[in-house]
Design a protein around this motif. Structure first.
Motif, short mmCIF file in Angstrom:
data_model
loop_
_atom_site.label_atom_id
_atom_site.label_comp_id
_atom_site.label_asym_id
_atom_site.label_seq_id
_atom_site.Cartn_x
_atom_site.Cartn_y
_atom_site.Cartn_z
N VAL A 1 0.85 -1.19 0.00
CA VAL A 1 0.00 0.00 0.00
C VAL A 1 0.89 1.24 0.00
CG1 VAL A 1 -1.81 1.28 1.19
CG2 VAL A 1 -1.78 -1.23 1.30
N PRO A 2 0.95 1.98 -1.12
CA PRO A 2 1.77 3.20 -1.13
C PRO A 2 1.17 4.27 -0.23
CG PRO A 2 0.48 3.06 -3.13
CD PRO A 2 0.25 1.77 -2.40
N GLU A 3 2.02 5.01 0.41
CA GLU A 3 1.54 5.99 1.38
C GLU A 3 2.49 7.18 1.44
OE1 GLU A 3 0.67 6.23 6.22
OE2 GLU A 3 1.25 4.34 5.28
N LEU A 4 1.93 8.37 1.40
CA LEU A 4 2.71 9.59 1.54
C LEU A 4 2.91 9.83 3.02
CD1 LEU A 4 3.96 11.87 -0.16
CD2 LEU A 4 1.84 13.14 0.14
N ARG A 5 4.09 9.48 3.55
CA ARG A 5 4.32 9.44 4.99
C ARG A 5 5.24 10.57 5.46
NH1 ARG A 5 6.89 5.78 7.27
NH2 ARG A 5 5.53 5.50 9.09
N PRO A 6 4.74 11.46 6.33
CA PRO A 6 5.60 12.52 6.89
C PRO A 6 6.86 12.00 7.56
CG PRO A 6 3.30 13.05 7.27
CD PRO A 6 3.32 11.65 6.71
N PRO A 7 6.81 10.87 8.33
CA PRO A 7 8.06 10.38 8.93
C PRO A 7 9.13 10.03 7.90
CG PRO A 7 6.18 9.39 10.02
CD PRO A 7 5.64 10.09 8.81
N SER A 8 8.71 9.45 6.76
CA SER A 8 9.67 9.12 5.71
C SER A 8 10.25 10.38 5.09
CB SER A 8 9.00 8.27 4.62
OG SER A 8 8.54 7.05 5.14
N ILE A 9 9.40 11.39 4.90
CA ILE A 9 9.86 12.66 4.34
C ILE A 9 10.85 13.31 5.29
CG2 ILE A 9 9.14 14.97 3.61
CD1 ILE A 9 6.43 13.70 2.83
N LYS A 10 10.54 13.28 6.58
CA LYS A 10 11.42 13.89 7.57
C LYS A 10 12.75 13.16 7.63
CE LYS A 10 11.35 15.82 12.22
NZ LYS A 10 10.55 16.00 13.46
N GLY A 11 12.73 11.83 7.50
CA GLY A 11 13.97 11.07 7.51
C GLY A 11 14.86 11.45 6.34
N ALA A 12 14.27 11.60 5.15
CA ALA A 12 15.04 12.00 3.97
C ALA A 12 15.57 13.42 4.13
CB ALA A 12 14.18 11.89 2.72
N LEU A 13 14.75 14.30 4.73
CA LEU A 13 15.16 15.69 4.94
C LEU A 13 16.34 15.76 5.91
CD1 LEU A 13 14.57 18.67 4.34
CD2 LEU A 13 12.93 18.65 6.24
N ARG A 14 16.30 14.97 6.96
CA ARG A 14 17.41 14.94 7.92
C ARG A 14 18.69 14.46 7.24
NH1 ARG A 14 15.08 13.49 13.88
NH2 ARG A 14 17.27 13.74 14.41
N PHE A 15 18.57 13.44 6.38
CA PHE A 15 19.75 12.91 5.69
C PHE A 15 20.43 14.00 4.88
CE2 PHE A 15 21.76 11.30 1.86
CZ PHE A 15 22.58 10.29 2.34
N TRP A 16 19.64 14.76 4.11
CA TRP A 16 20.23 15.79 3.25
C TRP A 16 20.66 17.02 4.03
CZ3 TRP A 16 22.38 14.71 -1.05
CH2 TRP A 16 21.98 13.58 -1.75
N TRP A 17 20.02 17.28 5.16
CA TRP A 17 20.53 18.35 6.03
C TRP A 17 21.92 17.97 6.54
CZ3 TRP A 17 22.32 18.51 10.99
CH2 TRP A 17 22.55 19.80 11.52
N ARG A 18 22.09 16.71 6.94
CA ARG A 18 23.41 16.26 7.39
C ARG A 18 24.42 16.36 6.24
NH1 ARG A 18 20.29 12.11 10.01
NH2 ARG A 18 20.71 10.67 8.29
N ALA A 19 24.00 15.96 5.05
CA ALA A 19 24.90 15.99 3.90
C ALA A 19 25.37 17.41 3.58
CB ALA A 19 24.21 15.40 2.68
N MET A 20 24.56 18.40 3.93
CA MET A 20 24.91 19.78 3.64
C MET A 20 25.68 20.44 4.78
SD MET A 20 21.39 20.95 1.74
CE MET A 20 22.05 22.53 1.17
N ASN A 21 25.99 19.66 5.80
CA ASN A 21 26.72 20.21 6.95
C ASN A 21 27.95 19.37 7.27
OD1 ASN A 21 25.11 22.56 8.46
ND2 ASN A 21 23.63 21.14 7.56
#
Length: 341
Positions: A23-43
């Motif tokens: 079941v595909p789902e637009l999940r805020p926790p998954s979005i936040k996890g990806a956002l944290r990864f790229w925030w780390r990558a930019m720091n």
């Protein structure tokens, strides 16, 4: 309190779901996890200790007082993503590794893990060219700019869901609206361009991060409006480079690019993801494919842990790691353009 609503559109199929992968789902926790990864990558200029501290200050941590300063929601009344009913990808066949000289679809190869050898999807997904909203609500506005920058890179370079490093789950930002004290402001045109965010003078870190060693490869031509043609071009280039690292069952050199599922039990390298990100961007009415190389000092921390396991560490491991990625990049450049950042 400031809220920014991003209207986004899927560029490639997005394999994003919860516990039930059917079941595909637009999940805020998954979005936040990806956002944290790229925030780390930019720091990458921060030490690991500083990184963890600042990340907790923005996105929350394990301590009760470390509440997230950014809340992500996906309003259900504005999100009409429908699960795909497709049972296969568009056809782009060729002789690729592990195919045993039998032509296979390059898209199937790139999606291996969510599309299996029996020619069927094992995960449900959302189709390309569907729109949805992501809202970022900030309880503290001091870090808004750097979160927005990470969000832009996440959308275009990173993507959402499974197989995002192989070009799936890519999205583009259609519109961005800032709402503060009931005033709405269209900030779409003021958003930073993703290419500009890749420029940095940082040296390589011990974790995945942008540095002065980053390389951006681009397709030599813009594809049609169909995502699969553009993904095929960079997929073929990636396969071309991979073939030059040994055959499908030889890991001595390829393990420095990414440690595979099956390898020598005495290997000193643990499993690790590749430092390459495949993605697309819209350009001149079509799509251009890109491959971003984001090196980091993966092998710099393997010594003590492996010594405990009784495994020997080659003295020239760092040199071999650099030599392998350099060769891989040279082969990519035979098929793609190397851009100046």
């Amino acid at each position: 309190m400031k809220t920014i609503t991003f209207t986004c559109e899927t560029i490639t199929p997005m394999f994003l779901s919860g516990a039930d992968q059917r079941v595909p789902e637009l999940r805020p926790p998954s979005i936040k996890g990806a956002l944290r990864f790229w925030w780390r990558a930019m720091n990458g200029h921060l030490s690991l200790e500083e990184l963890k501290q600042k990340e907790s200050e923005i996105f929350g941590g394990t301590e009760p007082a470390q509440r997230s300063k950014v809340v992500i929601t996906c309003p259900k009344d504005k999100n009409f993503l429908k699960p795909s009913t497709k049972d296969k990808f568009p056809e782009h066949r060729g002789n690729y590794p592990l195919s045993r000289n039998t032509p296979v679809n390059i898209l199937n190869y790139l999606a291996y893990g969510v599309y299996d050898y029996r020619d069927r999807f094992t995960h449900a997904f959302f189709d390309e060219r569907q729109r949805f909203d992501i809202c970022l609500r900030f309880t503290n506005e001091t870090k808004v700019d750097e979160v927005i920058k990470a969000f832009v890179v996440m959308c275009y370079v990173g993507g959402l869901g499974a197989k995002s490093r192989n070009g799936f789950g890519k999205i583009k930002i259609i519109k961005a609206v800032e709402n503060k004290e009931n005033n709405e402001i269209d900030i779409t045109q003021s958003l930073p361009k993703w290419k500009n965010l890749l420029k940095t003078n940082n040296s390589k870190s011990n974790y995945t991060s942008l540095s002065d060693s980053v390389k951006l490869f681009s397709a030599k031509e813009v594809s049609s409006r169909s995502y699969d043609n553009a993904l095929k071009i960079i997929g073929d280039a990636y396969i071309h480079a991979r073939k030059n690292m040994g055959d499908g069952h030889t890991y001595n050199t390829r393990r420095y690019i990414a440690a595979p599922i099956v390898q020598d039990s005495n290997s000193f390298l643990e499993r690790h993801s590749k430092s390459y990100f495949l993605f697309l961007d819209e350009e001149n009415g079509g799509y251009r494919g890109y491959i971003l190389f984001v090196p980091y000092k993966y092998v710099s921390g393997i010594g003590n842990e492996n010594l405990k396991k009784g495994k020997s560490i080659p003295t020239d491991v760092l040199e071999k790691f650099d030599a392998a990625t350099q060769k891989f990049n040279e082969k990519l450049q035979e098929k793609l353009n190397l851009e100046r950042l």
